[in-house]
Scaffold this motif. Structure first.
Motif, PDB file in Angstrom:
ATOM      1  N   ASN A 242      11.861  10.993  -8.440  1.00  0.00           N
ATOM      2  CA  ASN A 242      13.164  11.466  -8.917  1.00  0.00           C
ATOM      3  C   ASN A 242      14.274  10.462  -8.643  1.00  0.00           C
ATOM      4  OD1 ASN A 242      12.435  13.947 -10.076  1.00  0.00           O
ATOM      5  ND2 ASN A 242      12.424  14.978  -8.089  1.00  0.00           N
ATOM      6  N   MET A 243      14.151   9.740  -7.543  1.00  0.00           N
ATOM      7  CA  MET A 243      15.150   8.713  -7.222  1.00  0.00           C
ATOM      8  C   MET A 243      15.236   7.648  -8.310  1.00  0.00           C
ATOM      9  SD  MET A 243      14.775   7.819  -3.157  1.00  0.00           S
ATOM     10  CE  MET A 243      15.769   6.322  -3.378  1.00  0.00           C
ATOM     11  N   THR A 244      14.118   7.369  -8.985  1.00  0.00           N
ATOM     12  CA  THR A 244      14.133   6.333 -10.020  1.00  0.00           C
ATOM     13  C   THR A 244      15.057   6.705 -11.174  1.00  0.00           C
ATOM     14  OG1 THR A 244      12.223   7.235 -11.244  1.00  0.00           O
ATOM     15  CG2 THR A 244      11.770   5.666  -9.462  1.00  0.00           C
ATOM     16  N   ALA A 245      15.262   8.014 -11.364  1.00  0.00           N
ATOM     17  CA  ALA A 245      16.165   8.465 -12.428  1.00  0.00           C
ATOM     18  C   ALA A 245      17.589   8.622 -11.921  1.00  0.00           C
ATOM     19  CB  ALA A 245      15.675   9.794 -13.007  1.00  0.00           C
ATOM     20  N   LEU A 246      17.738   8.989 -10.652  1.00  0.00           N
ATOM     21  CA  LEU A 246      19.059   9.280 -10.092  1.00  0.00           C
ATOM     22  C   LEU A 246      19.745   8.046  -9.522  1.00  0.00           C
ATOM     23  CD1 LEU A 246      18.090  12.556  -8.215  1.00  0.00           C
ATOM     24  CD2 LEU A 246      19.401  12.388 -10.339  1.00  0.00           C
ATOM     25  N   GLU A 247      18.970   7.079  -9.047  1.00  0.00           N
ATOM     26  CA  GLU A 247      19.567   5.902  -8.408  1.00  0.00           C
ATOM     27  C   GLU A 247      19.079   4.641  -9.110  1.00  0.00           C
ATOM     28  OE1 GLU A 247      19.092   6.153  -4.148  1.00  0.00           O
ATOM     29  OE2 GLU A 247      19.575   8.288  -4.152  1.00  0.00           O
ATOM     30  N   SER A 248      18.084   3.989  -8.566  1.00  0.00           N
ATOM     31  CA  SER A 248      17.522   2.815  -9.229  1.00  0.00           C
ATOM     32  C   SER A 248      16.050   2.717  -8.896  1.00  0.00           C
ATOM     33  CB  SER A 248      18.236   1.532  -8.786  1.00  0.00           C
ATOM     34  OG  SER A 248      17.890   1.184  -7.462  1.00  0.00           O
ATOM     35  N   LYS A 249      15.287   2.119  -9.801  1.00  0.00           N
ATOM     36  CA  LYS A 249      13.854   2.005  -9.569  1.00  0.00           C
ATOM     37  C   LYS A 249      13.556   1.121  -8.366  1.00  0.00           C
ATOM     38  CE  LYS A 249      12.221   2.942 -14.259  1.00  0.00           C
ATOM     39  NZ  LYS A 249      11.491   2.416 -15.429  1.00  0.00           N
ATOM     40  N   SER A 250      14.304   0.042  -8.218  1.00  0.00           N
ATOM     41  CA  SER A 250      14.035  -0.873  -7.108  1.00  0.00           C
ATOM     42  C   SER A 250      14.288  -0.204  -5.762  1.00  0.00           C
ATOM     43  CB  SER A 250      14.890  -2.138  -7.231  1.00  0.00           C
ATOM     44  OG  SER A 250      16.276  -1.815  -7.225  1.00  0.00           O
ATOM     45  N   ALA A 251      15.390   0.551  -5.648  1.00  0.00           N
ATOM     46  CA  ALA A 251      15.696   1.257  -4.401  1.00  0.00           C
ATOM     47  C   ALA A 251      14.637   2.316  -4.117  1.00  0.00           C
ATOM     48  CB  ALA A 251      17.074   1.892  -4.475  1.00  0.00           C
ATOM     49  N   ALA A 252      14.211   3.031  -5.155  1.00  0.00           N
ATOM     50  CA  ALA A 252      13.209   4.076  -4.978  1.00  0.00           C
ATOM     51  C   ALA A 252      11.870   3.473  -4.552  1.00  0.00           C
ATOM     52  CB  ALA A 252      13.039   4.856  -6.281  1.00  0.00           C
ATOM     53  N   ARG A 253      11.491   2.385  -5.192  1.00  0.00           N
ATOM     54  CA  ARG A 253      10.214   1.755  -4.858  1.00  0.00           C
ATOM     55  C   ARG A 253      10.218   1.220  -3.429  1.00  0.00           C
ATOM     56  NH1 ARG A 253       9.892  -1.201 -10.766  1.00  0.00           N
ATOM     57  NH2 ARG A 253       8.861   0.535 -11.862  1.00  0.00           N
ATOM     58  N   PHE A 254      11.340   0.669  -3.003  1.00  0.00           N
ATOM     59  CA  PHE A 254      11.437   0.173  -1.632  1.00  0.00           C
ATOM     60  C   PHE A 254      11.308   1.327  -0.647  1.00  0.00           C
ATOM     61  CE2 PHE A 254      13.953  -0.784   2.187  1.00  0.00           C
ATOM     62  CZ  PHE A 254      13.274  -1.910   2.627  1.00  0.00           C
ATOM     63  N   GLU A 255      11.990   2.441  -0.939  1.00  0.00           N
ATOM     64  CA  GLU A 255      11.909   3.587  -0.036  1.00  0.00           C
ATOM     65  C   GLU A 255      10.490   4.124   0.041  1.00  0.00           C
ATOM     66  OE1 GLU A 255      13.952   7.884   0.940  1.00  0.00           O
ATOM     67  OE2 GLU A 255      15.104   6.139   0.342  1.00  0.00           O
ATOM     68  N   TYR A 256       9.795   4.170  -1.097  1.00  0.00           N
ATOM     69  CA  TYR A 256       8.419   4.651  -1.091  1.00  0.00           C
ATOM     70  C   TYR A 256       7.529   3.725  -0.271  1.00  0.00           C
ATOM     71  CZ  TYR A 256       4.027   6.636  -2.797  1.00  0.00           C
ATOM     72  OH  TYR A 256       2.807   7.249  -2.879  1.00  0.00           O
ATOM     73  N   ALA A 257       7.769   2.434  -0.409  1.00  0.00           N
ATOM     74  CA  ALA A 257       6.980   1.458   0.339  1.00  0.00           C
ATOM     75  C   ALA A 257       7.142   1.656   1.841  1.00  0.00           C
ATOM     76  CB  ALA A 257       7.385   0.036  -0.053  1.00  0.00           C
ATOM     77  N   GLN A 258       8.379   1.929   2.289  1.00  0.00           N
ATOM     78  CA  GLN A 258       8.603   2.023   3.736  1.00  0.00           C
ATOM     79  C   GLN A 258       8.274   3.391   4.305  1.00  0.00           C
ATOM     80  OE1 GLN A 258      12.633   1.244   4.873  1.00  0.00           O
ATOM     81  NE2 GLN A 258      13.505   2.941   3.722  1.00  0.00           N
ATOM     82  N   THR A 259       8.430   4.454   3.526  1.00  0.00           N
ATOM     83  CA  THR A 259       8.197   5.786   4.088  1.00  0.00           C
ATOM     84  C   THR A 259       6.770   6.284   3.883  1.00  0.00           C
ATOM     85  OG1 THR A 259       8.987   6.840   2.049  1.00  0.00           O
ATOM     86  CG2 THR A 259      10.606   6.484   3.798  1.00  0.00           C
ATOM     87  N   VAL A 260       6.112   5.832   2.834  1.00  0.00           N
ATOM     88  CA  VAL A 260       4.736   6.265   2.563  1.00  0.00           C
ATOM     89  C   VAL A 260       3.755   5.092   2.693  1.00  0.00           C
ATOM     90  CG1 VAL A 260       3.160   7.258   0.856  1.00  0.00           C
ATOM     91  CG2 VAL A 260       5.497   8.131   1.068  1.00  0.00           C
ATOM     92  N   GLY A 261       4.160   3.941   2.166  1.00  0.00           N
ATOM     93  CA  GLY A 261       3.268   2.791   2.156  1.00  0.00           C
ATOM     94  C   GLY A 261       2.872   2.293   3.524  1.00  0.00           C
ATOM     95  N   LEU A 262       3.713   2.544   4.533  1.00  0.00           N
ATOM     96  CA  LEU A 262       3.434   2.024   5.867  1.00  0.00           C
ATOM     97  C   LEU A 262       2.887   3.073   6.832  1.00  0.00           C
ATOM     98  CD1 LEU A 262       6.438  -0.414   6.330  1.00  0.00           C
ATOM     99  CD2 LEU A 262       4.143  -0.872   5.482  1.00  0.00           C
ATOM    100  N   LYS A 263       2.492   4.221   6.313  1.00  0.00           N
ATOM    101  CA  LYS A 263       1.830   5.199   7.169  1.00  0.00           C
ATOM    102  C   LYS A 263       0.459   4.662   7.573  1.00  0.00           C
ATOM    103  CE  LYS A 263       1.985   9.555   6.029  1.00  0.00           C
ATOM    104  NZ  LYS A 263       1.915  10.813   5.265  1.00  0.00           N
ATOM    105  N   LYS A 264       0.017   5.039   8.773  1.00  0.00           N
ATOM    106  CA  LYS A 264      -1.264   4.531   9.266  1.00  0.00           C
ATOM    107  C   LYS A 264      -2.401   4.884   8.313  1.00  0.00           C
ATOM    108  CE  LYS A 264      -4.318   4.475  13.291  1.00  0.00           C
ATOM    109  NZ  LYS A 264      -4.537   4.982  14.668  1.00  0.00           N
TER     110      LYS A 264
END
Length: 393
Positions: free
Chosen positions: A317-339
């Motif tokens: 949803n962030m990709t529509a409300l904010e920006s794709k780059s910001a959303a992708r970065f957030e996904y990378a740090q909050t989900v991508g870096l889980k153990k």
């Protein structure tokens, strides 16, 4: 300026100065402009200044300004260990000594493990002797309060809180992130343990001001309170007694004066029913622009294969409300870096999630669409590389 207390009863201004967004010029940070803004904040009662090792030039600028004006002993410096770069006991001293030098000080009031995203990161620090190191630094007076800043899910946040006797913590929290990352549940859990909570991204980097839908802006302007979108966002936070300090990346005198004005009378419990109703309306308007109607209730969880469905939909949803780059970065740090990986590609289409979804979302179909948007091939490769680096050991 209103103040709340740390665990020792010492006052912390409810408005903290976030030092990540200092104005820059061709030579780096604009020291003269930044000095005027910091000193104005200090004069208006701000006593908490937050920086980090990786904020380019920030520690050095803050240290120079505080020393030049003779106010180091009158304020609290918060800075952060780049824990993701630490692989040995020697590295702990290396980074900390460099920070003291940059800050022109002999001690740090509030020291954080920077950018924690999962419990295994704390496990790694324990293996290099972080407990003993912190004990030594606190005993010598070089560190007065120890904490961590966090981007990850609620469960791991609680796990880290329970793993050590922390003096404070720092989370991303605002009215749109009420039920994501550490969330309200994490905030209240910390408060029950008597741990002060510092808030970052209270306005999502200004997005709850500048990127609000016009319909929401018009609704706010129609209120008789005279509050701006920023004021509503800040007052919503300060209304909660569990919130100790809210950081704002102020980079103009006008912003400093406005935020300090709000912080001079914002008290816990002062938000009215009409204020809460307005925030609910604003959130509903924002949600109308979303790509999937997920409310973050988490009834779909846990996924048998570990897919973090609410986190994926929120970032989609962030990709529509904010920006794709910001959303992708957030996904990378909050989900991508889980153990343990939590990506949509792990889905086996068992349908268990859809059986419990109150919104009747076709989850199995939507997570595939969302994953293509938030994790295109370059991001998949990047996340894999970073995972190997940060989660090694």
């Amino acid at each position: 300026m209103e103040y709340r207390q740390n665990r020792n009863g010492e006052p912390i201004s409810i408005l903290g100065y976030g030092c990540m967004r200092f104005t820059t010029n061709g030579l780096g940070i604009d020291i003269d402009k930044t000095e005027k803004e910091i000193m104005k904040a200090y004069e208006m009662g701000v006593n908490y200044f937050d920086t980090a090792y990786v904020y380019s030039g920030s520690e050095a600028a803050l240290g120079e300004i505080l020393e030049r004006n003779g106010i180091r002993e009158k304020v609290n410096i918060a800075t952060k260990l780049p824990q993701y770069l630490v692989g040995s006991r020697a590295a702990l001293d290396k980074y900390f000594d460099e920070e003291l030098k940059r800050l022109r000080t002999t001690y740090v009031d509030y020291y954080l493990m920077h950018h924690m995203t999962a419990l295994n990161q704390w496990d790694k620090l324990e293996r290099v002797g972080i407990r003993e190191w912190v004990e030594e630094k606190k005993k010598s007076g070089q560190i007065r309060n120890i904490g961590f800043s966090y981007h990850g899910n609620t469960e791991d946040f609680i796990g880290i809180l329970d793993s050590y006797d922390w003096d404070f913590c720092q989370i991303q929290y605002n009215y749109m992130d009420e039920h994501s990352q550490a969330g309200r549940k994490g905030l209240e859990y910390a408060a029950k343990k008597g741990i002060p909570v510092v808030i970052m991204e209270p306005l999502r980097g200004g997005k709850l001001v500048n990127l609000l839908p016009n319909k929401a802006k018009e609704l706010i302007r129609a209120q008789d309170t005279g509050y701006t979108p920023a004021e509503y966002g800040l007052r919503w936070l300060w209304n909660q007694p569990e919130v100790t300090c809210v950081l704002s990346g102020m980079n103009s005198i006008e912003m400093v004066e406005e935020n300090c004005r709000i912080a001079s009378d914002a008290k816990a419990g002062s938000f009215t029913q009409a204020d809460f109703e307005l925030i609910d309306q604003v959130k509903k308007i924002i949600s109308e622009s979303e790509l999937v109607g997920c409310t973050g209730c988490r009834y779909c969880m846990p996924c048998p294969k570990g897919v973090d469905i609410p986190a994926l939909f929120r970032v989609y949803n962030m990709t529509a409300l904010e920006s794709k780059s910001a959303a992708r970065f957030e996904y990378a740090q909050t989900v991508g870096l889980k153990k343990e990986p939590a990506f949509a590609t792990q889905c086996i289409e068992c349908g268990k999630c859809e059986q419990h979804c109150p919104q009747s979302i076709p989850i199995r179909k939507m997570i595939k669409e969302a994953d293509k948007v938030v994790r295109p091939l370059p991001y998949k490769i990047g996340i894999d590389i970073v995972r190997k680096f940060m989660l090694r050991g």
